[in-house]
Each structure stands twice: as C-alpha cells, then as structure tokens.
Enzyme design. Structure first.
Site: not given
Lengths: 173, 173, 173, 173
Positions: D6-9, D11-13, D33
């Site tokens: 998914g894109g940055s921000s 919510g993957k982490s 990251d």
C-alpha cells in the site's frame, strides 16, 4: 492557548500536528509526554514520580506533582511572552486536573477541547501503534473527562484528526 | 539552573542525563532540540524558521527567534516556580546568544558550563550517531564558544560524560 | 560478513555506522535489536520470548531461539545473494552463541570482531544514553566474550568508534 | 508469508502490528522502511540509492535494487527456515514490483494483501503523523496497486487497523 484533553490513544498528538499545519500562525505543540521525557529516568517506575502498572494504570506521586506545577507555570509564562501553545494532556484527575491548569493559566485565553474516542476503538489503535502499554486506552477513555468543562469536543472514533483539527481551528480567532 | 553550551555532537545530552542521574534532587533536562520538535513542521527548512544547509550550516530566521525568546521566558518561569533545570543549547551567536539567555534568566542563579570537544573527534561521533547532518559538528565546534563566559568548562574529547557530569555536579550546591 | 560481538553499550552500533561510512562498498548494518523489534510485542517480557530483569539480566526462551535461528539463516542467504552485511550481536552464551552463527553462516567468509569496553566505562555510557535498562552494560561486559574466537578485537574504552572502524576496515579486503 | 502492499500512510504498519497481536503464532513484521534504515546513510539522497523529492516522489537507483534483491532472498530463506513473516512494502512499480517478490518467494505460500486508503484521507494522516515527507501519501495512493493481483484487499479509509487485521487473519490457516 489550546488545551486538548483525552485518554491515551484518543488521537491528541495527531490533532495537535494537524492544528499546527492548519492554523496560519506558528503554534508550539507540547504535551505531558514531553514533560515525562525531560524528567530523570529515576522518576519513572517510582512512587514519588510516575508509575505504570501492568494493566495500563498510572499513578502519580508528590515529586511529579511539584515538577508538573512548575511546568504549567512555565507554559503560562511562555504564552504570556507571546507564544501560541497547544498543550496535550491526560486529565487523570478529571475536573481536579482542569482546576490545576486553570490556576496556572489564570488570565490567559484558553480554548478547552475534549478529545473523545470510544474505548474499544482507542484500544485497537493502541495495538496498532505498538508503543504504548496495553490497557491505558481503555482505563483512561472515560475517567479523564469526568466533570471537565469544554468549549468544544471532538470525537476521533469516526472523524479523522485533520477534520477534528479544522473544527477546532474554526474556534481560534 | 545549569546551562550547557557546546557544538553538535560535543556530548551535551549525555552529560545532561548523567547529571540527572548524579544529582540528588530531580532536575529537568531540556534543550533546543526539544524546542525545534515542538515547532510546526513548516518552521523547518524555512527562511523565517530554521534551515539546515547541506554542509552542516544552520540559519535562524525571525520567527524562530520570537518563539525562542518566549521559550526562554517560560523556562525562567519554571525555574522561579521551583523546578531545577538543565538546559542544553548551541550558542550559534556565541556571546550574543549568552546575552539572550542572561536577559531571560535575570535574577536566577545560573551555572554556565562550556562543553568542548575537539572538532575531529566530534565529527567522528557525528558519524557514529548517524542521526545528525554531516558537517554540523565541525562547523559548530569553535564558533559556539566565541566570547562566552563560563563558570566551568569540560572537555569530552578524552573524558567520559559521567566524569564531566561529576565535575559539574561538584559545583552545584 | 562482519560480525561484531560485545556487551550492551560497548559501542557496536556506532562502530557499525562508522564502518558503513568508511568502507567503499555499501554494507547493510543489522543487529539483534532489530530482530527484537520485528517480533510481536508479546514476545517481550515473556518466558518463551525475551525477558529483561530489573538488574539488567536477559533471559531467552525457546520461541525466541526458533525465530533467531531462522533470522540467522536469512542473513546468511542475503549474504550469499550478494549483500555485504555487518551484524551486531550480544553473545549471551559466549562460544555457544558463536557456534550458532558458525552453523548458519557455513561457507561464508566472516570477520569475527570482539568489541570490548571496560565495565565501568560501559556503565557510564549506559547512563549517558538513557535508553537502556541500567545494569545491562555491567552484566554483559565480560560474559559475552567467554571462549569466543576473534579475528580482531577492538576496545572502545579509550578509542573512538571511528578509529575502531578504521582498524576493522583495514582487515576487509 | 503475508505481503501487505500500500501507499505511504495507508496504514500498513498498524495492520502488521495488529496481525502480530491477533494471530496465535508469533509472526515477524518487517518492511521496506527497515531495509532503508539498514543501508548506509550515503544511500539516501543518492542517485544510485534512494532519493526523495520535495513533492513526495521517490526514485530508486541501481545499487538500491541490488541490495533489495538480496534482502528479498534473505526473507524467503527466513520463511523457509520456519519463520512466519509479515512484509510491508510499497510497490512503486506496481505489477513489476510484485513480480520481483514472486521470483524471490518462489515455492512459498504467500497471502497477497492490498492495503488501500483514499488519497485525501491518507494525506490527512500523513500530516497527523508528522514524520513523513508531505506528498508521499497522495503520490503513491493509486500507483502502487497498478495491475497487482491480490488474494484480499482491505481499505483503511473507514475501517480500523484491527478490523482489517482480523479480516486478513481469517485467511491465514
């Protein structure tokens, strides 16, 4: 001055950063987490300082209160010296905590904002963050708002931080 | 109040933490890094705020100075309200920076401490830390001490943070 | 592959970053701290995972060992696929820990480096860092080197990270 | 293995941490990251490494690709050695990025999960986090999903991380 009060993982810091980005003037964002970081390591896990129990409880000792009072006075002085300040705090004592702030901020214009989040949702976000003691979100969700008087309340359960920040910013002249 | 002044990677923060651990009373440790973190993101990389150049230079704008002045006033008020405070700062303006602090801290007892570190050693530590812009250590090592008056100077080139902290603590009544 | 072994606060990470900066080719720096961060929060403070006692002791459980073994295999595969890797680890089991690495790294060229630091100095640096459990430096300073065979040893007690890194880099073809 | 893209921000982490908390077995959570952090500082802001442009763009160089390929091989080996792994990645190349993973993970059972978030919402969360370059969320929101094949897609626009994690966990045998 803007005071954001809400339980752990209710979204106060995110709202503070969105407020900084939304408001036209530069605002400083400070919080009780910063105060704790500036204290000696020995104040943590200490009876006279601040102690976190395994189930997410927090107990505050006398020495902590002394430093906290001086910190509040200092923030009031910063505001009087012209700094715009967003404070994010957790009113563990509810109305009593607000009373401490009122005393320190005497004479300053303050926007009191309650940041609410449904307990179960805050608990889920606590897991997703991964950097908070499990149980703090649930144990603080309601108690921090007890008898506190607000100019404005926002609820992050279904609203994004940026939306909440815009609602708050609209009240800042 | 204890004011530690030194260039980037000279070891101020480590000394501050050792002081907190060494001194019998609880002392708060604050620094200009904390101030920068409390500012809006837009103040960084900005002409009116604070800007870091690729070679480790730092330039400070008018808006930054306004907030910094209020911050100094606030710390002075915290100290007057009874908090013991260790400040760590980088006097980019040398004696002029000290003068700003003197004005804000008027009437308070202050221990002025110079934290020195040989330029080449500080540069090596900057690489080892890995979280600072390369070049800051070298460009700040000398200039921050220009015409500054100290009660005490320590040198981290060959002394450990804890040793330096003990030397300083011996001067704190 | 370069394996740095030393107790907590002996300076391994700083040396690893200096090595990355000193060596002409790009090297990845990984460490057991990274492994711990990738584990579920529930593996910490757990009997089957990793547990830190109040006096700086560390105990490792069976589940941790299983994941650690897979992690070592993975790093070996990364190295075989062409990545240059600096590992920083704490051989809590001394020679036994080295044996685990030898098994995983079979066939790879490894430079074994002992990173020493006098116990009292490491303990002081632990205080200066402020982000480690007090007591780890002392309890690990000697035991991690027990019966371990090195190609090279460095001592950060009086040498800077960058100097140590240069000594190590000279052994890397 | 579970691959979250998914894109940055988006919510993957947060989803990865909720998965670790939800799934009965211990899973390691790793991400691109982490890979970037293990690289030498010189690989950042470099043509051959990874470079972030002021408007949130990211460009990847040849040297980065070499290390990334070895990293993928290493993760595959960890999985083959028995570790359960959740990877979070940003498929800047869409289907082409997925192809690189497929090649490295050959023979392993993989659950491919798309993590979507409406561009405007992700941009707001980017501001609330305060630790990402502004513009990354918007520039990556759509492009990372181009021609990627998923077993499952979740959307964090209106669903909490924990809900998404439960949906994913239900697919893990």
């Amino acid at each position: 001055m803007i005071v954001l009060n809400g339980g752990s993982s209710s979204g106060k810091s995110g709202i503070a950063r969105c407020l900084q980005s939304t408001l036209p003037d530069p605002w400083l964002a400070v919080g009780v987490d910063t105060l704790i970081e500036t204290m000696p390591a020995s104040m943590q896990a200490s009876e006279s300082g601040i102690d976190f129990t395994a189930d997410g409880g927090v107990s505050i000792g006398a020495e902590f209160r002394v430093l906290e009072a001086a910190w509040m006075e200092g923030l009031a002085a910063m505001a009087r010296a012209g700094a715009r300040i967003i404070v994010d705090d957790v009113f563990l004592g509810g109305a009593e905590s607000q009373q401490r702030w009122r005393k320190a901020l005497g004479g300053l214009e303050v926007l009191w904002v309650g940041v609410r989040c449904e307990s179960a949702v805050a608990a889920g976000r606590e897991i997703a963050r991964g950097d908070r003691l499990s149980g703090m979100a649930v144990s603080q969700a309601e108690v921090v708002h007890r008898d506190v008087l607000y100019d404005l309340e926002v609820d992050t359960t279904r609203a994004e931080s940026l939306e909440c920040a815009r609602t708050i910013a609209a009240q800042v002249v």
